[in-house]
Scaffold this active site. Structure first.
Site, PDB file in Angstrom:
ATOM      1  N   THR A 126      47.195 -12.659  29.461  1.00 20.15           N
ATOM      2  CA  THR A 126      46.784 -11.712  30.508  1.00 20.15           C
ATOM      3  C   THR A 126      46.583 -12.366  31.875  1.00 20.15           C
ATOM      4  OG1 THR A 126      44.880 -10.374  31.234  1.00 20.15           O
ATOM      5  CG2 THR A 126      44.432 -12.035  29.572  1.00 20.15           C
ATOM      6  N   GLU A 128      44.176 -11.775  33.615  1.00 23.09           N
ATOM      7  CA  GLU A 128      42.735 -12.087  33.719  1.00 23.09           C
ATOM      8  C   GLU A 128      42.496 -13.592  33.652  1.00 23.09           C
ATOM      9  OE1 GLU A 128      39.349 -10.657  33.679  1.00 23.09           O
ATOM     10  OE2 GLU A 128      40.475  -9.231  34.875  1.00 23.09           O
ATOM     11  N   TYR A 150      36.239 -12.429  28.203  1.00 21.18           N
ATOM     12  CA  TYR A 150      37.581 -11.999  27.783  1.00 21.18           C
ATOM     13  C   TYR A 150      38.641 -12.962  28.317  1.00 21.18           C
ATOM     14  CZ  TYR A 150      41.908  -9.195  27.959  1.00 21.18           C
ATOM     15  OH  TYR A 150      43.210  -8.772  27.865  1.00 21.18           O
ATOM     16  N   LYS A 154      41.025 -15.439  26.075  1.00 20.64           N
ATOM     17  CA  LYS A 154      42.492 -15.312  26.136  1.00 20.64           C
ATOM     18  C   LYS A 154      43.134 -16.635  26.588  1.00 20.64           C
ATOM     19  CE  LYS A 154      43.728 -10.933  25.161  1.00 20.64           C
ATOM     20  NZ  LYS A 154      44.848 -10.527  24.297  1.00 20.64           N
TER      21      LYS A 154
HETATM   22  P1  NAP Z   1      44.271  -1.596  23.540  1.00 20.25           P
HETATM   23  O1  NAP Z   1      44.823  -0.248  23.804  1.00 20.25           O
HETATM   24  O2  NAP Z   1      42.805  -1.824  23.734  1.00 20.25           O
HETATM   25  O3  NAP Z   1      44.652  -1.993  22.022  1.00 20.25           O
HETATM   26  C1  NAP Z   1      44.072  -3.082  21.374  1.00 20.25           C
HETATM   27  C2  NAP Z   1      44.177  -2.877  19.879  1.00 20.25           C
HETATM   28  O4  NAP Z   1      43.550  -4.000  19.222  1.00 20.25           O
HETATM   29  C3  NAP Z   1      43.480  -1.624  19.357  1.00 20.25           C
HETATM   30  O5  NAP Z   1      44.388  -0.905  18.567  1.00 20.25           O
HETATM   31  C4  NAP Z   1      42.325  -2.169  18.518  1.00 20.25           C
HETATM   32  O6  NAP Z   1      42.066  -1.423  17.364  1.00 20.25           O
HETATM   33  C5  NAP Z   1      42.880  -3.522  18.080  1.00 20.25           C
HETATM   34  N1  NAP Z   1      41.811  -4.433  17.663  1.00 20.25           N
HETATM   35  C6  NAP Z   1      40.637  -4.678  18.284  1.00 20.25           C
HETATM   36  N2  NAP Z   1      39.904  -5.553  17.574  1.00 20.25           N
HETATM   37  C7  NAP Z   1      40.639  -5.871  16.482  1.00 20.25           C
HETATM   38  C8  NAP Z   1      40.428  -6.722  15.372  1.00 20.25           C
HETATM   39  N3  NAP Z   1      39.285  -7.414  15.219  1.00 20.25           N
HETATM   40  N4  NAP Z   1      41.394  -6.818  14.432  1.00 20.25           N
HETATM   41  C9  NAP Z   1      42.525  -6.109  14.536  1.00 20.25           C
HETATM   42  N5  NAP Z   1      42.784  -5.275  15.547  1.00 20.25           N
HETATM   43  C10 NAP Z   1      41.842  -5.157  16.532  1.00 20.25           C
HETATM   44  O7  NAP Z   1      45.024  -2.686  24.395  1.00 20.25           O
HETATM   45  P2  NAP Z   1      46.463  -2.609  25.126  1.00 20.25           P
HETATM   46  O8  NAP Z   1      46.253  -2.149  26.526  1.00 20.25           O
HETATM   47  O9  NAP Z   1      47.438  -1.944  24.258  1.00 20.25           O
HETATM   48  O10 NAP Z   1      46.795  -4.168  25.231  1.00 20.25           O
HETATM   49  C11 NAP Z   1      47.470  -4.842  24.177  1.00 20.25           C
HETATM   50  C12 NAP Z   1      47.180  -6.325  24.266  1.00 20.25           C
HETATM   51  O11 NAP Z   1      47.598  -6.820  25.532  1.00 20.25           O
HETATM   52  C13 NAP Z   1      45.701  -6.699  24.162  1.00 20.25           C
HETATM   53  O12 NAP Z   1      45.637  -7.936  23.495  1.00 20.25           O
HETATM   54  C14 NAP Z   1      45.259  -6.874  25.606  1.00 20.25           C
HETATM   55  O13 NAP Z   1      44.169  -7.766  25.674  1.00 20.25           O
HETATM   56  C15 NAP Z   1      46.522  -7.440  26.214  1.00 20.25           C
HETATM   57  N6  NAP Z   1      46.760  -7.135  27.628  1.00 20.25           N
HETATM   58  C16 NAP Z   1      46.730  -5.860  28.079  1.00 20.25           C
HETATM   59  C17 NAP Z   1      47.026  -5.591  29.396  1.00 20.25           C
HETATM   60  C18 NAP Z   1      47.032  -4.184  29.934  1.00 20.25           C
HETATM   61  O14 NAP Z   1      47.002  -4.016  31.151  1.00 20.25           O
HETATM   62  N7  NAP Z   1      47.138  -3.170  29.085  1.00 20.25           N
HETATM   63  C19 NAP Z   1      47.351  -6.642  30.276  1.00 20.25           C
HETATM   64  C20 NAP Z   1      47.377  -7.944  29.774  1.00 20.25           C
HETATM   65  C21 NAP Z   1      47.100  -8.185  28.440  1.00 20.25           C
HETATM   66  P3  NAP Z   1      41.403   0.049  17.384  1.00 20.25           P
HETATM   67  O15 NAP Z   1      42.514   0.969  17.727  1.00 20.25           O
HETATM   68  O16 NAP Z   1      40.933   0.177  15.983  1.00 20.25           O
HETATM   69  O17 NAP Z   1      40.319  -0.017  18.416  1.00 20.25           O
HETATM   70  O1  G4F Z   2      40.851  -0.903  34.378  1.00 21.68           O
HETATM   71  P1  G4F Z   2      40.006  -2.110  34.246  1.00 21.68           P
HETATM   72  O2  G4F Z   2      38.865  -2.036  33.305  1.00 21.68           O
HETATM   73  O3  G4F Z   2      41.003  -3.298  33.908  1.00 21.68           O
HETATM   74  P2  G4F Z   2      40.882  -4.893  34.031  1.00 21.68           P
HETATM   75  O4  G4F Z   2      39.481  -5.338  34.035  1.00 21.68           O
HETATM   76  O5  G4F Z   2      41.734  -5.305  35.184  1.00 21.68           O
HETATM   77  O6  G4F Z   2      41.523  -5.356  32.662  1.00 21.68           O
HETATM   78  C1  G4F Z   2      42.744  -4.790  32.188  1.00 21.68           C
HETATM   79  O7  G4F Z   2      43.821  -5.554  32.676  1.00 21.68           O
HETATM   80  C2  G4F Z   2      43.857  -6.921  32.215  1.00 21.68           C
HETATM   81  C3  G4F Z   2      45.079  -7.575  32.864  1.00 21.68           C
HETATM   82  O8  G4F Z   2      44.748  -8.028  34.142  1.00 21.68           O
HETATM   83  C4  G4F Z   2      43.956  -6.906  30.699  1.00 21.68           C
HETATM   84  F1  G4F Z   2      44.035  -8.188  30.232  1.00 21.68           F
HETATM   85  C5  G4F Z   2      42.737  -6.212  30.112  1.00 21.68           C
HETATM   86  O9  G4F Z   2      42.871  -6.145  28.688  1.00 21.68           O
HETATM   87  C6  G4F Z   2      42.688  -4.784  30.656  1.00 21.68           C
HETATM   88  O10 G4F Z   2      43.803  -4.081  30.173  1.00 21.68           O
HETATM   89  O11 G4F Z   2      39.415  -2.508  35.675  1.00 21.68           O
HETATM   90  C7  G4F Z   2      40.258  -2.692  36.792  1.00 21.68           C
HETATM   91  C8  G4F Z   2      39.401  -2.867  38.049  1.00 21.68           C
HETATM   92  C9  G4F Z   2      38.284  -3.904  37.903  1.00 21.68           C
HETATM   93  O12 G4F Z   2      38.238  -4.681  39.063  1.00 21.68           O
HETATM   94  C10 G4F Z   2      37.017  -3.082  37.781  1.00 21.68           C
HETATM   95  O13 G4F Z   2      35.854  -3.728  38.269  1.00 21.68           O
HETATM   96  O14 G4F Z   2      38.740  -1.626  38.308  1.00 21.68           O
HETATM   97  C11 G4F Z   2      37.400  -1.897  38.641  1.00 21.68           C
HETATM   98  N1  G4F Z   2      36.597  -0.692  38.354  1.00 21.68           N
HETATM   99  C12 G4F Z   2      35.917   0.006  39.295  1.00 21.68           C
HETATM  100  N2  G4F Z   2      35.274   1.030  38.712  1.00 21.68           N
HETATM  101  C13 G4F Z   2      36.383  -0.128  37.161  1.00 21.68           C
HETATM  102  C14 G4F Z   2      35.540   0.966  37.384  1.00 21.68           C
HETATM  103  N3  G4F Z   2      36.851  -0.424  35.926  1.00 21.68           N
HETATM  104  C15 G4F Z   2      36.480   0.375  34.900  1.00 21.68           C
HETATM  105  N4  G4F Z   2      36.966   0.123  33.669  1.00 21.68           N
HETATM  106  N5  G4F Z   2      35.645   1.449  35.075  1.00 21.68           N
HETATM  107  C16 G4F Z   2      35.143   1.778  36.297  1.00 21.68           C
HETATM  108  O15 G4F Z   2      34.386   2.753  36.442  1.00 21.68           O
END
Ligand code: NAP
Ligand code: G4F
Length: 342
Positions: A126, A128, A150, A154
């Site tokens: 990520t 992050e 987190y 990662k």
């Molecule tokens: P997500 O919607 O939160 O999906 C994460 C999945 O992991 C969920 O299905 C959750 O299960 C499962 N999980 C959590 N704890 C677990 C455990 N202990 N054992 C097995 N499964 C578990 O995340 P996503 O947005 O699809 O992201 C996919 C991956 O990419 C994650 O690793 C995230 O950190 C990474 N990532 C995401 C982004 C982004 O912007 N979306 C960017 C960079 C990296 P439940 O359904 O049961 O909760």
């Molecule tokens: O949507 P967020 O919670 O995503 P964040 O923290 O960027 O993380 C996501 O992207 C990562 C990749 O860069 C992944 F690795 C991670 O698993 C996840 O998918 O927050 C985005 C931004 C932050 O700066 C947060 O402080 O939005 C700001 N924010 C402002 N108000 C908020 C809120 N975020 C959330 N969730 N809720 C709020 O009310």
């Protein structure tokens, strides 16, 4: 030959889209589900693939459980998407987050090393990990500086991916993905929190949305495009690490403005910091408020990725732009809210 893939986190946003892509490509797809209940199946249902994926119960916390699963299905490719993926929650649950996001990955890697070291492995790393960014834009060579449990967890997993590749010659890839969103995004993340909240405001079911830091900047892309990049990484001759990003960054405030605009509201801002209010120009009603509850103990202020390596080596390039992504998400939530009202 028909390949077998195992996707962990199958019920998550990326798991669902990747599951669909691999099915389309003729894979036998096993989806690892940690048994969190029936309601978590909504994404697979929305994509119409809930009966096509072979669901197995597997939690990244349990070594023997993972061992038996890998021994039984011996996948050709593993996509490790499972994670405690909510940055805010990682400050409250740093140990759980590290158990899953750091040690969980090591459990998987070590089991593969023992059972089937030729397995191709994708790790969901990520942006992050860049945290307090040391360079703009961020590339694969930018030094890391994570700002949350987190991000730290990662980063441990990322270096394990590199280490298992170098030490054991395993095909392990780290996809350093910047934020990617979609109508299947979880409601705890800011984009879906906004688009779903705005759809409810539009239909008179909610008065306002309370958020945190409006000035954070993110490089937001479309998830369905990013999962194609994951697959491409595992089809190369050599394992490597790649950034997937759009190369464009926007503030949360801009997301608010565009999302409201896409359903006919114009937002006027008043006040500063926690006293900021987003006001509907037409009615004068407060639609956005700020609360310290949604601030983080340490924030990632700016993310902006350079996806040049992925473009050059994988031929991967994002097409969906910020405005289209916001509109797509708002429209999907408007449709959902209309359904919910029926
Ligand atoms: P997500 O919607 O939160 O999906 C994460 C999945 O992991 C969920 O299905 C959750 O299960 C499962 N999980 C959590 N704890 C677990 C455990 N202990 N054992 C097995 N499964 C578990 O995340 P996503 O947005 O699809 O992201 C996919 C991956 O990419 C994650 O690793 C995230 O950190 C990474 N990532 C995401 C982004 C982004 O912007 N979306 C960017 C960079 C990296 P439940 O359904 O049961 O909760
Ligand atoms: O949507 P967020 O919670 O995503 P964040 O923290 O960027 O993380 C996501 O992207 C990562 C990749 O860069 C992944 F690795 C991670 O698993 C996840 O998918 O927050 C985005 C931004 C932050 O700066 C947060 O402080 O939005 C700001 N924010 C402002 N108000 C908020 C809120 N975020 C959330 N969730 N809720 C709020 O009310």
């Amino acid at each position: 030959m028909n390949k077998t893939a195992l996707i962990t986190g199958i019920r998550g946003q990326d798991g669902a889209y990747l599951g669909r892509l691999l099915l389309e490509k003729g894979y036998t797809v096993f989806g690892a589900d940690r048994r969190s209940g029936e309601s978590g199946n909504w994404r697979l249902k929305e994509l119409g693939i809930e009966n096509e994926i072979k669901i197995i119960y597997m939690d990244l916390l349990e070594f023997e459980n993972i061992y038996r699963t890998i021994e039984r299905i011996k996948p050709d490719e593993i996509y490790n998407l499972a994670a405690q993926s909510f940055v805010h929650a990682s400050f409250e649950q740093p140990i759980l987050t590290s158990e899953v996001d750091a040690i969980g990955v090591l459990r998987l890697l070590d089991i593969i090393r023992t059972i089937k070291p030729e397995t191709r492995f994708y790790q969901a790393s990520t942006s992050e990990m860049f945290g307090k960014v040391q360079e703009i834009p961020q590339t694969e060579k930018t030094p890391f500086y994570p700002r949350s449990p987190y991000g730290v967890a990662k980063l441990f997993a990322h270096w394990m991916i590199v280490n298992y590749r170098e030490a054991y010659n395993m095909f392990t890839c780290s996809g350093i993905l910047f934020n990617h969103e979609s109508p299947l995004r979880g409601l705890e993340f800011i984009t879906r929190k906004l688009t779903y909240g705005i759809a409810r405001i539009k239909h008179g079911l909610q008065d306002k949305i309370v958020v945190g830091n409006l000035d954070a900047k993110r490089d937001w892309g479309y998830a369905d495009e990013y999962i194609q990049g994951m697959w491409l990484m595992l089809q190369q001759e050599q394992a490597d690490d790649y950034i997937l990003a759009t190369g464009e960054t926007h503030t949360v405030r801009e997301f608010v403005e565009y999302a409201f605009d896409s359903v006919g509201f114009k937002i006027r801002w008043e006040g500063q910091d926690v006293l900021t209010k987003g006001i509907d120009e037409k009615t004068g009603k407060v639609l956005i408020e700020v609360s310290p509850e949604f601030y983080r103990p340490a924030e990632v202020e700016l993310l902006l990725g350079n996806p040049a390596k992925a473009k050059e080596r994988l031929g991967w390039q994002p097409v969906v732009k910020f405005e289209e992504l916001v509109r797509m998400m708002t429209e999907a939530d408007i449709r959902r809210v209309i359904e919910e009202k029926r």
